[in-house]
Design a protein around this motif. Structure first.
Motif, short mmCIF file in Angstrom:
data_model
loop_
_atom_site.label_atom_id
_atom_site.label_comp_id
_atom_site.label_asym_id
_atom_site.label_seq_id
_atom_site.Cartn_x
_atom_site.Cartn_y
_atom_site.Cartn_z
N GLN A 18 36.53 -20.83 6.47
CA GLN A 18 36.22 -20.59 7.83
C GLN A 18 36.08 -19.11 8.18
O GLN A 18 35.53 -18.86 8.95
CB GLN A 18 37.56 -21.18 8.63
CG GLN A 18 37.64 -22.77 8.63
CD GLN A 18 38.79 -23.35 9.10
OE1 GLN A 18 39.04 -22.93 10.59
NE2 GLN A 18 39.36 -24.34 8.64
N LEU A 19 37.30 -18.55 7.61
CA LEU A 19 37.06 -16.87 7.73
C LEU A 19 35.86 -16.31 7.37
O LEU A 19 35.24 -15.14 7.93
CB LEU A 19 38.33 -16.29 6.94
CG LEU A 19 39.77 -16.77 7.80
CD1 LEU A 19 40.91 -16.19 6.88
CD2 LEU A 19 39.98 -16.21 9.17
N VAL A 20 35.31 -16.78 6.13
CA VAL A 20 34.14 -16.29 5.66
C VAL A 20 32.89 -16.41 6.78
O VAL A 20 32.09 -15.58 7.24
CB VAL A 20 33.56 -16.95 4.32
CG1 VAL A 20 32.33 -16.78 3.94
CG2 VAL A 20 34.50 -16.44 3.18
N ALA A 21 32.81 -17.57 7.47
CA ALA A 21 31.93 -17.86 8.71
C ALA A 21 32.12 -16.84 9.59
O ALA A 21 31.18 -16.26 10.24
CB ALA A 21 31.85 -19.37 8.93
N ALA A 22 33.60 -16.75 9.78
CA ALA A 22 33.96 -15.66 11.22
C ALA A 22 33.31 -14.33 10.66
O ALA A 22 33.01 -13.58 11.69
CB ALA A 22 35.08 -15.79 11.24
N MET A 23 33.54 -14.13 9.61
CA MET A 23 32.87 -12.48 9.25
C MET A 23 31.52 -12.29 9.69
O MET A 23 31.06 -11.21 9.80
CB MET A 23 32.81 -12.35 7.63
CG MET A 23 34.32 -12.28 7.16
SD MET A 23 35.14 -10.50 7.55
CE MET A 23 34.40 -9.47 6.17
N ALA A 24 30.74 -13.41 9.76
CA ALA A 24 29.26 -13.14 10.16
C ALA A 24 29.13 -12.62 11.70
O ALA A 24 28.23 -11.89 11.93
CB ALA A 24 28.48 -14.51 9.95
N GLY A 25 29.98 -12.96 12.38
CA GLY A 25 30.24 -12.43 13.61
C GLY A 25 28.80 -12.92 14.53
O GLY A 25 28.19 -12.14 15.16
N VAL A 26 28.54 -14.10 14.35
CA VAL A 26 27.24 -14.57 15.03
C VAL A 26 27.62 -14.88 16.62
O VAL A 26 28.47 -15.06 16.99
CB VAL A 26 26.66 -15.87 14.47
CG1 VAL A 26 26.29 -15.61 12.94
CG2 VAL A 26 27.75 -16.95 14.53
N ASP A 27 26.59 -14.62 17.36
CA ASP A 27 26.62 -14.87 18.85
C ASP A 27 25.32 -16.08 19.20
O ASP A 27 24.52 -16.40 18.56
CB ASP A 27 26.39 -13.81 19.68
CG ASP A 27 27.59 -12.71 19.29
OD1 ASP A 27 28.85 -13.11 19.50
OD2 ASP A 27 27.18 -11.52 19.33
N PRO A 28 25.74 -16.63 20.16
CA PRO A 28 24.59 -17.66 20.93
C PRO A 28 23.38 -16.88 20.83
O PRO A 28 23.26 -15.81 21.24
CB PRO A 28 25.10 -17.97 22.10
CG PRO A 28 26.66 -18.08 22.13
CD PRO A 28 26.96 -16.59 21.29
#
Length: 432
Positions: A226-236
């Motif tokens: 989950q934290l790996v996905a959070a590292m991407a810092g994506v936005d809508p």
């Protein structure tokens, strides 16, 4: 099933795993039980419990057997594990037994070897360090390079059964609502410490049969993932590529962070894995994902060069960070496998980097604990590609302690997650 039949089934399962050394143990076990539907849930748990204990102690059990003139056969490994579990010899001899559903009586020589183990401790000062730590000899120096004086603690943590982590789906629920929904099913979860979307349950729980799972409120995903996905810092609204998407675990997390807005392309070289993502995407209510199968000579990537805001590369790796869940994996990867993986990882990074637009970011991730696959790959990539540089993630969904880091390493002992690595690489803006 009787204790005798359970032991016989455990030995048969070990033999099946031994006959398919390149196949993951859980896949072998799934096939084994699917072909024996008469084995009930309680018996499956008992059989799997013994077999997984043996796999976690494989080298130590084999060492003890060889020290006392025995061989590390499935039936002797099972017997040795039961002896170290303090099973009395009289009971052990009886559950081997004879008859149609039994493992077969212990011979005099087998009894002598197992008798020699009575009263011993599983770990012994005379054992080579690699044996005591349950790692291949060739891999020990690489793990020492990664952990230094923390190696013993990390290996001990990797020998423990993993927790069951869930990621809530914020497209459908909140963390509090998901916890209450699980509790109504008798599944009592606690909030994870690092991921803002995570819930944790202890032991094996029937989550996939629960209503919250069927309704898409939760997905099974380790907190580290989950934290790996959070590292991407994506936005809508972003245009995002999940380059090695597999069955879509991180794709789902990215879609949730993007609130189903923007566009995600989930790529993989396996049609089976991509097809496996369809049901998960539908259950989660995700509709901003396009799937694409990467094939040899495919012009798809060339037409989309420098067009993505974020490219996540969850690269194929040794899987050393997943040993809590897959204790057999530590002996399936060879030194040759690792060298081949390093070449493949570098090639994947270079191909994926061409898809990042100027000012965009590539997130390189593995579930490995080895420096060569992690920081070593990043350092070599930056040297080959000077238009990329490491930057802090800055993602507000990360814990404050991780937001200003450009590379993170998560480990079972320190972070209570699987082992994960992630690095954020930004492509420099083009100068006029």
């Amino acid at each position: 099933m009787t204790p005798t039949a359970r032991l016989a089934a455990s030995i048969d399962l070990l033999a099946a795993m031994e006959a398919a050394p390149r196949k993951p143990a859980d896949a072998v076990a799934n096939s084994f039980f699917r072909e024996r539907r008469y084995i009930g849930g309680g018996d499956r748990r008992a059989i799997s419990g013994l077999v997984w204990d043996i796999m976690r102690n494989w080298r130590k059990l084999g060492w003890w057997l060889e020290q006392n003139g025995g061989t590390a056969s499935p039936r002797m490994l099972a017997g040795a594990q039961l002896v170290f579990d303090r099973t009395p010899m009289e009971k052990l001899a009886s559950i081997y037994g004879g008859g149609r559903f039994a493992a077969g009586l212990l011979s005099e020589s087998e009894q002598a070897v197992l008798n020699a183990l009575i009263g011993r401790e599983l770990e012994c000062a005379d054992m080579p360090r690699a044996v005591r730590l349950e790692v291949p000899d060739w891999l020990l120096p690489r793990l020492e390079e990664t952990f230094g004086t923390d190696l013993e603690a990390e290996i001990k943590a990797m020998a423990e059964p993993a927790s069951l982590d869930l990621r809530i789906n914020m497209l459908r629920t909140t963390r509090s609502e998901a916890m209450h929904a699980l509790a109504r099913e008798g599944l009592h979860a606690e909030e994870t410490k690092l991921s803002p979307w995570g819930l944790r349950l202890e032991g094996r729980q029937p989550v996939t049969a629960s209503k919250p799972f069927r309704d898409g409120l939760v997905e099974i995903q380790d907190e580290g993932s989950q934290l790996v996905a959070a590292m991407a810092g994506v936005d809508p609204g972003m245009r995002v590529l999940d380059y090695c998407a597999g069955a879509g675990g991180k794709t789902l997390a990215l879609a949730m962070m993007m609130e189903n807005k923007g566009h995600i392309v989930a790529c993989d070289v396996s049609v089976v894995r991509l097809e496996g993502a369809v049901k998960r995407l539908r259950r989660a209510g995700v509709h901003n994902v396009e799937r694409h199968l990467l094939t040899e000579g495919d012009k798809w990537a060339k037409r989309r060069a420098a067009s993505f805001d974020r490219v996540l590369v969850d690269a194929p790796c040794s899987g050393t960070g997943t040993w809590r869940r897959n204790p057999d994996a530590r002996f399936r990867t060879t030194q040759v496998d690792l060298e081949e993986l390093l070449v493949k990882q570098a090639a994947i990074m270079d191909r994926a980097a061409a898809l990042v637009k100027p000012g965009g970011r590539m997130i390189y991730a593995t579930c490995s604990l080895l420096k060569a696959e992690n920081a070593g790959q990043v350092e070599q990539f930056v040297a080959r590609n000077p238009d990329f540089h490491l930057v802090a993630s800055g993602s507000p969904t990360l814990p404050e302690s991780l937001r200003e880091m450009s590379m993170i390493s998560l480990t079972p002992a320190r972070d209570e997650t699987d082992g994960f690595f992630a690095a954020v690489l930004e492509r420099r803006e083009q100068k006029d």
